[in-house]
Design a protein around this motif. Structure first.
Motif, PDB file in Angstrom:
ATOM      1  N   TYR A 164      11.141  46.646  98.711  1.00 19.55           N
ATOM      2  CA  TYR A 164      12.462  46.031  98.552  1.00 19.55           C
ATOM      3  C   TYR A 164      12.995  46.148  97.127  1.00 19.55           C
ATOM      4  O   TYR A 164      14.085  45.711  96.832  1.00 19.55           O
ATOM      5  CB  TYR A 164      12.449  44.571  99.015  1.00 19.55           C
ATOM      6  N   LEU A 165      12.200  46.757  96.209  1.00 18.29           N
ATOM      7  CA  LEU A 165      12.644  46.881  94.821  1.00 18.29           C
ATOM      8  C   LEU A 165      13.091  48.307  94.504  1.00 18.29           C
ATOM      9  O   LEU A 165      12.598  49.278  95.074  1.00 18.29           O
ATOM     10  CB  LEU A 165      11.517  46.474  93.873  1.00 18.29           C
ATOM     11  N   ARG A 201      15.592  41.712 106.919  1.00 13.80           N
ATOM     12  CA  ARG A 201      16.541  42.251 105.939  1.00 13.80           C
ATOM     13  C   ARG A 201      15.825  42.644 104.653  1.00 13.80           C
ATOM     14  O   ARG A 201      16.187  43.587 103.972  1.00 13.80           O
ATOM     15  CB  ARG A 201      17.622  41.205 105.607  1.00 13.80           C
ATOM     16  N   LEU A 202      14.800  41.868 104.321  1.00 10.35           N
ATOM     17  CA  LEU A 202      14.043  42.167 103.103  1.00 10.35           C
ATOM     18  C   LEU A 202      12.886  43.120 103.402  1.00 10.35           C
ATOM     19  O   LEU A 202      12.124  43.479 102.508  1.00 10.35           O
ATOM     20  CB  LEU A 202      13.516  40.843 102.511  1.00 10.35           C
ATOM     21  N   LEU A 258      16.682  44.459  93.053  1.00 10.95           N
ATOM     22  CA  LEU A 258      16.642  44.664  94.495  1.00 10.95           C
ATOM     23  C   LEU A 258      17.089  46.097  94.811  1.00 10.95           C
ATOM     24  O   LEU A 258      18.050  46.603  94.225  1.00 10.95           O
ATOM     25  CB  LEU A 258      17.574  43.656  95.175  1.00 10.95           C
ATOM     26  N   HIS A 259      16.382  46.754  95.702  1.00 15.78           N
ATOM     27  CA  HIS A 259      16.711  48.121  96.099  1.00 15.78           C
ATOM     28  C   HIS A 259      18.139  48.151  96.651  1.00 15.78           C
ATOM     29  O   HIS A 259      18.523  47.272  97.422  1.00 15.78           O
ATOM     30  CB  HIS A 259      15.724  48.564  97.185  1.00 15.78           C
ATOM     31  N   PRO A 260      18.934  49.156  96.252  1.00 18.25           N
ATOM     32  CA  PRO A 260      20.336  49.184  96.723  1.00 18.25           C
ATOM     33  C   PRO A 260      20.450  49.124  98.249  1.00 18.25           C
ATOM     34  O   PRO A 260      21.374  48.496  98.768  1.00 18.25           O
ATOM     35  CB  PRO A 260      20.854  50.520  96.197  1.00 18.25           C
ATOM     36  N   LEU A 261      19.515  49.749  98.961  1.00 20.39           N
ATOM     37  CA  LEU A 261      19.603  49.734 100.426  1.00 20.39           C
ATOM     38  C   LEU A 261      19.335  48.339 100.973  1.00 20.39           C
ATOM     39  O   LEU A 261      19.926  47.914 101.961  1.00 20.39           O
ATOM     40  CB  LEU A 261      18.607  50.724 101.039  1.00 20.39           C
ATOM     41  N   VAL A 262      18.411  47.626 100.326  1.00 14.36           N
ATOM     42  CA  VAL A 262      18.108  46.253 100.754  1.00 14.36           C
ATOM     43  C   VAL A 262      19.282  45.348 100.409  1.00 14.36           C
ATOM     44  O   VAL A 262      19.734  44.536 101.210  1.00 14.36           O
ATOM     45  CB  VAL A 262      16.813  45.761 100.090  1.00 14.36           C
TER      46      VAL A 262
END
Lengths: 838, 352
Positions: free
Chosen positions: A684-685, A566-567, A706-710
């Motif tokens: 992930y950022l 997930r990450l 945290l990256h919106p997609l992550v």
């Protein structure tokens, strides 16, 4: 192991010792009593303290007695009930019962031999036989189908002996009518944990030996003496052992003309209390002898073996199983065998899995008339692995896998034969067939008073040492200051050399009593006290994070590749070969992934969360142990401040909240030369809200939003998730331990604000660095207090407003202050094209 | 004249009693003590009085003036006090409304308990020694006197790492911190192989067992072990040290009991129980009516283990002990579910 006290008392006199006294002595000596179940004997009541978990029932002396049933009569109104004419030693009663095991006697008139039963008088308290589980009830006078009833004859369940409620207990014929039941067969069952090195105590005799030694009482060993008749076993049966290391000894005995019948009630009761089910006198005899002596026995139907031998003498052989060989064990399961397993065979094939379970074909049945009884010694490791492989924990494998001394094999067979003869009327054939290719060496160990004092801190004479050891049957010779102790032929736990000495010293300590050894403080010198700087530094780090408002968490080291994916964590992981669950199948590679899991689980529980974890991650190294670098992970999400009844909301945490905390953390750790470098390479950022932290040119960590997609792969709400991850060794390497304090100035500082218009592309860090550089030592404070974009400064530009603090050792004049300021402004104009904002 | 003064005084005091506002006070002062007040007119008229009358009237007028001034001061204070009382009354809060909280950080309960244990041990000279969590079978078992397939291994079901065929030396997650004992002894021994120095260390850290996760059993848990090795260390020292530890950890009245036990790496081995601190030994649900709580396992370091660490068992002895910080917390705080520790639910963590 469940041990009925009455059985123990066959071998050691316990007069003057309460049940709890016995349990305490055994527990302190390593035979830990987990529970005492009272089955009749009085329970400790109102005692100042309870020492053991207890359960069970005490039988009221005058309410529960041995009685005799003299006649069984039909009930006038019910076919499924009978009336007993019963005498309880004082008077005659008519007792009503539905026990099916009395129906055979119904209407036979006065019985030639009365039936002995456990009789409960009116008002007796016992367990309700019809209720689920154990419910106490008191007998009251009532009428059942027109016949008055006030008392009863009891089942085992009603007396708390077992779950058995099919019929009433029929006591042995010699039970004395009128005797209180508690005196006749009141008991208590000690549930004892057998430690791996005390396999010798996995028997009634083994525990009795310990109790006798601990209480200075004599041990009464079982007497084995029986008449033998008929043709001797020698010549009828022979034994072939292919590998003595797997099977050091094999003994066989023969008994003829046994009858199938139940064993005496006393034996059945003891077996039940010990946790075994009585079957018939033959099977019971093998189990009873095993529990008593500790030597597991196996009975074969001799006639089946003779038939399989097709007219030739019976040859019993033992060998390792062959790959693919099969045997149906007496539980009806066909077992696939492997060379790990040892088989007992005859000429026609396998008969049983040695030491673990017998085969179906040669097992004893109702029809068995002649029995071949096996007592053997096996390799304990082999038995342990075999029992585990076939998932066959049994009373036999429990004992064999802890080591049973080969010397017990013939004693076991003879004891078993003796019980079979006594309980089935069989006739024992003279002699035994005994193949004993590998007798064990019973170690001789030398021990001196100096050895004892050096390890245990107590002073004993050689004679005192010998006395202690002789209590558990070591044969001791005292030669001056030296005791030579020979290990008795029932224990396998004493080694040779320094190990043997340690084993003997443990015996001395145990028998002397741990409670009698004094408590002293070490006379030995302290090693140099050098501390553990790494550990101490990590604890400081924890304290600083807590002071910044972070809650520490500790996560499972075990996770799954899916969860870490997930990450975006990928690559090789340390995999568990036998995971307890798929979600715990690898060791974590990312501490941040662990921390985010916790943040996610708690997100809905609190308005705002700030968590941290410190611990290792695991990086596989082919063919070697993995690396275990230690990391720090920080996660934040939600509202910045706690809301209250009058402050209904708060801003949500953002990038700069995290950054501010990290700045405080790093300065608290005395990191200097910190550089924050924008980065879009941490997948992930958020690419625009992420920074790498460098100290002295080395990357020590990354942080950002945290990256919106992550974030979308987790269940978080609207507010951003802020995360940071540090490598602890890099962080620690960059931290300085020594620092100098700046003196607190005596003269007031000069404060001044300036605002500068610069191109959007110029970072605040660059502007600040130039200001500091130009201002030099006098400029002690630079604080950005405003960032403005708008018409007044023009497109593509921003205004940065700084509050500057000048601090010198003397008070600065206005001119001096203006000079510094002009120098700064000119430099910014020259190098960054900055414009002073009016 | 004296009667007039009396009247002036009476009128002024009556008027002052009616004043309640600070502004009205000034007006009163102007009217009754000001230049054109009746009293001042009396002073002005003193010159016209006879020599005989003058002193008496003058004194009387002065007395009236002082009386009125004093009354003014009194009234001014009274009005101030009344105003303050009023405003204090108006500012009254409902003190039962909840206060505003700030968010605070806390250490994980296991960290807190580890610190308590390690701090006490540090005072006794045991310094922290940490070592790796993934180990070889050799370090985790064999060097500690658990031969392959030994029944004692059943007490410590292991989680193995996939690492290819390694025969009797697979890689596994350590089942106890004891491999650190071997590592520490070998390190110390390397410094001076002929005469290795004494050792006194505390080994904290995470350990792993192949157990299902339930309220009573966990796949990972912390352990703290202690190890002392030297030339004059006895079982009596072990008892003394651990009873000292128990009094520091569980209170000055803590009573201990040592009973025989078995661990492959110590001999003699013992379990140390302390008298139940919940019921004082009378029997309760925490001690399962036994009156005692099992707190730690201990014993004299087995000669094979000393040998494997490089210490000659003929010259050196030592003791070791091990305990579980989570178990201690569970007993002390009546925690009924061990899963709380790694569940990281803030509702659990915030209680520490």
């Amino acid at each position: 192991m469940k041990l009925p006290l009455s059985w123990l008392q066959d071998f050691v006199n316990t007069d003057g010792l309460s049940v709890e006294d016995i349990a305490r002595k055994l527990t302190l000596a390593g035979l830990e009593v987990d529970e005492i179940r009272y089955v009749g004997l009085p329970m400790p009541e109102g005692a100042a303290r309870h020492e053991f978990k207890t359960s069970g029932i005490a039988w009221q002396r005058h309410k529960l007695v041995v009685a005799e049933i003299r006649e069984v009569m039909p009930h006038p109104n019910a076919d499924r009930l009978v009336l007993c004419d019963l005498f309880d030693g004082e008077s005659q009663h008519t007792v009503l019962t539905g026990a099916p095991n009395l129906f055979d006697y119904k209407g036979l008139g006065k019985l030639p031999k009365p039936i002995k039963a456990a009789y409960a008088r009116e008002g007796a308290t016992l367990y309700d036989g019809h209720a689920e589980g154990l419910t106490l009830t008191t007998l009251k006078r009532t009428k059942i189908r027109g016949v008055e009833s006030y008392s009863m004859v009891c089942s085992e369940k009603e007396l708390g002996i077992s779950e058995e409620h099919e019929g009433i207990i029929i006591l042995d014929e010699d039970a004395p009518t009128g005797m209180p039941l508690v005196d006749y067969m009141g008991d208590a069952v000690l549930d004892i944990s057998i430690l791996p090195n005390m396999g010798r105590c996995a028997s009634v005799l083994g525990v009795a030996r310990e109790l006798a030694a601990l209480t200075h009482r004599p041990l009464k060993k079982p007497e084995i003496r029986y008449p033998a008749e008929g043709s001797p076993i020698e010549g009828l049966v022979s034994i072939e052992i292919s590998d003595p290391s797997l099977n050091p000894r094999f003994v066989l005995g023969l008994i003829r003309n046994v009858q199938s019948k139940p064993s005496p009630y006393k034996i059945q009761r003891r077996l039940r209390l010990a946790g075994m089910r009585p079957i018939n006198a033959l099977v019971d005899a093998t189990n009873y002898a095993m529990l008593e002596l500790g030597e597991p026995l196996h009975a074969f139907d001799y006639d089946v073996l003779v038939e399989r031998a097709r007219g030739k003498p019976v040859v019993i052989s033992t060998r390792a199983a062959r790959e693919g060989e099969k045997l149906t064990t007496l539980d009806g399961v066909e077992r696939n065998l492997s060379p790990l397993n040892v088989l007992v065979c005859d000429a026609a094939g396998p008969l049983s899995i040695a030491g673990v379970m017998g085969g179906q074909e040669s097992e004893i049945t109702e029809k068995t008339r002649n029995v071949l009884l096996e007592g053997a010694a096996w390799n304990f490791i082999n038995i342990r692995r075999t029992a585990a492989q076939h998932n066959l924990p049994s009373e036999a494998s429990f004992r064999f896998s802890r080591g049973v001394h080969p010397a017990l094999a013939d004693q076991g067979v003879r004891l078993g034969l003796q019980y079979m003869a006594a309980w089935t009327g069989g006739v024992i054939a003279p002699g035994l067939v005994d193949e004993y290719p590998l007798p064990p060496h019973d170690p001789l160990v030398e021990v001196t008073p100096q050895n004892v004092e050096r390890l245990l801190g107590i002073r004993l004479s050689a004679r005192e040492i010998a006395d202690l050891l002789e209590r558990v049957e070591f044969e001791c010779q005292v030669e001056g200051e030296k005791v030579i102790a020979k290990t008795p032929p029932h224990r396998m736990d004493i080694g040779e050399g320094v190990v043997g000495l340690a084993d003997i010293l443990e015996e001395i300590a145990r028998l002397y009593g741990y409670e009698n050894i004094p408590e002293t403080r070490m006379a030995d010198g302290l090693p140099p006290q050098i501390g553990n700087p790494l550990h101490e530094w990590e604890e400081t780090l924890r304290d600083k994070l807590v002071a910044l408002g972070f809650q520490e968490i500790v996560s499972y080291r075990l996770t799954s590749a899916e969860n870490e994916a997930r990450l975006g964590v990928s690559g090789q992981a340390v995999k568990i070969a036998n995971p307890i669950a798929p979600e715990k199948s690898i060791l974590r590679r990312s501490l941040l992934a662990s921390a985010l899991d916790s943040l996610e689980r708690n997100a809905r529980l609190r308005e705002g969360l700030a968590l941290f974890e410190i611990g290792p991650v695991f990086e596989p190294v082919p063919g070697d142990l993995p690396l275990e670098p230690r990391k720090l992970a920080v996660v934040m999400n939600g509202l910045r401040d706690e809301t209250a009844w009058d402050e209904k909301t708060s801003r949500t945490w953002d990038f700069y909240d995290l950054k501010g905390r990290l700045e405080l953390l790093l300065s608290g750790l005395r990191l200097t030369d910190i550089v924050y470098i924008p980065t879009d390479s941490v997948k992930y950022l958020h690419p625009g809200k992420a920074a790498e932290i460098q100290a002295g040119g080395q990357t020590i960590g990354v942080f950002g939003e945290l990256h919106p997609l992550v974030k979308g792969k987790y269940e978080f709400g609207e507010p951003p998730v802020l995360v940071a991850e540090f490598d602890l060794s890099a962080l620690r390497a960059a931290a300085s331990t020594d620092y100098e304090l700046a003196s607190v100035p005596d003269v007031p500082p000069v404060l001044e604000d300036i605002a500068l218009i610069v191109d959007e592309s110029i970072s605040a860090a660059k502007v600040e660095a130039l200001i500091r550089q130009t201002g030099g030592k006098v400029l002690t404070g630079v604080k950005l207090f405003d960032v403005y974009r708008g018409e007044q400064v023009g497109a593509g530009k921003k205004s940065l407003a700084y509050s500057l603090t000048y601090q010198a050792e003397k008070t600065l004049t206005d001119k001096e202050a203006a000079d510094i300021r002009n120098k700064i402004v000119r430099r910014l104009e020259r190098e960054l094209g900055a414009q002073l904002r009016g | 004249m004296l009667a007039k003064l009396k009247e002036i005084e009476q009128n002024a005091l009556t008027a002052l009693d009616a004043v309640t506002e600070p502004a009205a006070l000034e007006a009163w002062r102007v009217k009754h003590l000001g230049r054109s007040s009746a009293l001042m007119q009396v002073f002005s008229s003193l010159g016209s009085l006879s020599k005989e009358e003058r002193p008496a009237i003058g004194q009387a007028a002065n007395r009236v003036k002082m009386t009125l001034e004093a009354a003014l001061t009194r009234q001014t204070e009274a009005i101030k006090a009344a105003l303050l009382a009023k405003s204090l009354q108006e500012e009254k809060l409902d003190v039962t409304l909840p206060g505003r909280r700030i968010r605070v950080g806390r250490l994980h309960p296991s960290t807190q308990q580890l610190r308590r244990v390690l701090n006490i041990l540090a005072e006794m000279g045991f310094q922290v020694y940490t070592s790796r969590e993934v180990e070889t079978d050799e370090m985790n078992f064999q060097a500690l006197n658990f031969p392959p397939h030994h029944p004692a291994r059943e007490m410590q079901d292991s989680l193995f790492v996939e690492a290819g065929e390694r025969g009797d030396n697979p890689i596994l997650l350590r089942t106890h911190t004891s491999p650190g004992q071997i590592r520490a002894m070998r390190e110390a021994c390397a410094k001076n192989p002929d005469n290795p120095p004494p050792i006194r260390i505390a080994l904290p850290g995470m350990c792993f067992r192949n157990e299902q996760i339930t309220a009573r059993s966990e796949v990972q848990f912390n352990q703290v072990e202690g190890l002392a090795v030297g030339k004059h260390i006895t079982f009596a020292d072990l008892k003394g040290t651990l009873s000292d530890f128990a009094r520091r950890m569980f209170g000055q009245a803590a009573r201990t009991r040592f009973r025989a036990s078995y661990f492959p790496f110590t001999e003699p081995s013992a379990e140390m129980d302390i008298e139940c601190f919940v019921c004082g030994g009378k029997g309760c649900s925490v001690c399962k009516n036994s009156g005692w709580l099992e707190i730690l396992g201990c014993g004299m370091v087995h000669p094979i283990v000393l040998q494997n660490g490089g210490y000659d068992p003929k010259r050196y002895t030592g003791y070791a002990f091990g305990m579980g910080p989570e178990r201690q917390l569970m007993l002390r705080n009546k925690i009924n579910d061990i899963r709380y520790f790694w569940g990281n639910d803030v509702r659990f963590l915030e209680q520490f």
